[in-house]
Motif scaffolding. Structure first.
Motif, short mmCIF file in Angstrom:
data_model
loop_
_atom_site.label_atom_id
_atom_site.label_comp_id
_atom_site.label_asym_id
_atom_site.label_seq_id
_atom_site.Cartn_x
_atom_site.Cartn_y
_atom_site.Cartn_z
N MET A 30 33.71 39.15 48.33
CA MET A 30 34.66 39.12 47.22
C MET A 30 34.85 40.51 46.62
O MET A 30 35.96 40.89 46.24
N GLU A 55 41.21 35.52 45.08
CA GLU A 55 40.86 36.88 45.52
C GLU A 55 41.13 37.07 47.01
O GLU A 55 41.39 38.18 47.47
N LEU A 84 43.07 37.03 37.59
CA LEU A 84 42.39 35.98 38.34
C LEU A 84 41.55 35.14 37.39
O LEU A 84 41.43 35.44 36.21
N LEU A 133 38.37 42.42 46.42
CA LEU A 133 38.86 42.94 45.14
C LEU A 133 39.31 44.38 45.27
O LEU A 133 40.40 44.76 44.82
#
Length: 276
Positions: free
Chosen positions: A129, A175, A36, A133
């Motif tokens: 986030m 993400e 990413l 993840l």
């Protein structure tokens, strides 16, 4: 409308550019190791280390993320040919139908928020986030069997939400986009990664256009050298991180990165902006 102090804040003087390049490189390595861009790691550095006000940090982060995405796109197209992606054009169109509006709305909300409120919102989104993840890299995602119209509606809704989050944080949104594409459309994660860039790029342009209406380009003009150096560091770090992809097992790497995001979220929530 955002005040001028929110757009072009009094930033701590950074006389030496090597620390800026190093910070960008560290962000790039972290992102590159998981495939990413790493913009979610850059945001707390812009606020906590380099002293930017929240809105200014978001706009700078958006500009850097845009450049990193454009840089990554050719490599992604080499890994997944354009003809193969063309077979999934409807997926990108479905998500874009929501994400473009979401990006505009999210940027509009961000420029109207008080700085203290934006700090808290960013802290919550960083925690989100961290969860995304962990979900993407530690579990096997399976696509539910949804009727066509339901899947289309879910794609618009997911795109809108992701567009809002990406605009407010100044990130590309991979993400969130990658797990959404895998879950909704049963696409393999490699193809999903390339599709996410095709969705991210126009979505980011819309958010950037909205920020520019409230003086967004002013903070870039005032910090052009800073932005260029940190972006160069991010790209360099991403290339290095890509070479390290798989060196550290995901069972170790992902929890560590999620913990970094959570710690940053807590610090951001407690951060007291100069203008309240």
């Amino acid at each position: 409308m955002a005040s001028n102090d929110d757009i072009v804040p009094a930033v701590r003087a950074v006389r030496s550019m090597p620390p800026v390049f190093t910070a960008g490189a560290a962000v790039g390595v972290l992102g590159g190791m998981i495939g990413l861009g790493g913009a979610e790691f850059r945001l707390p550095l812009l606020i906590g280390v380099f002293g930017f006000a929240a809105l200014a940090a978001v706009i700078l982060n958006k500009a850097m993320s845009l450049i990193v995405v454009v840089t990554a796109l050719p490599a992604r197209l080499a890994a997944v040919p354009l003809a193969e992606l063309g077979a999934h054009w409807s997926i990108a169109a479905n998500l874009l139908s929501g994400s473009l509006l979401g990006a505009w709305v999210g940027a509009s909300w961000a420029v109207r928020m008080r700085s203290a409120t934006l700090h808290k919102v960013l802290a919550v989104l960083m925690a989100v986030m961290a969860g995304a993840l962990l979900l993407t890299h530690t579990t096997t995602l399976g696509a539910p069997a949804l009727p066509g119209p339901v899947r289309t509606a879910a794609g618009v809704a997911a795109g809108f939400g992701i567009g809002v989050v990406a605009a407010i944080m100044g990130v590309a949104g991979g993400e969130l986009l990658i797990p959404a594409i895998v879950l909704l459309y049963a696409v393999d994660i490699k193809t999903a990664g390339s599709l996410s860039l095709l969705v991210s790029l126009p979505t980011m342009l819309v958010a950037f256009a909205r920020y520019s209406r409230d003086g967004g380009f002013a903070v870039l003009g005032a910090n052009l050298r800073f932005t260029a150096v940190m972006t160069a560091g991010s790209i360099t770090g991403a290339l290095l991180g890509g070479l390290l992809l798989g060196v550290v097992p995901d069972l170790i790497l992902i929890p560590v990165l999620a913990a970094i995001l959570l710690v940053s979220a807590v610090k951001l929530a407690r951060h007291t902006p100069p203008n309240g």
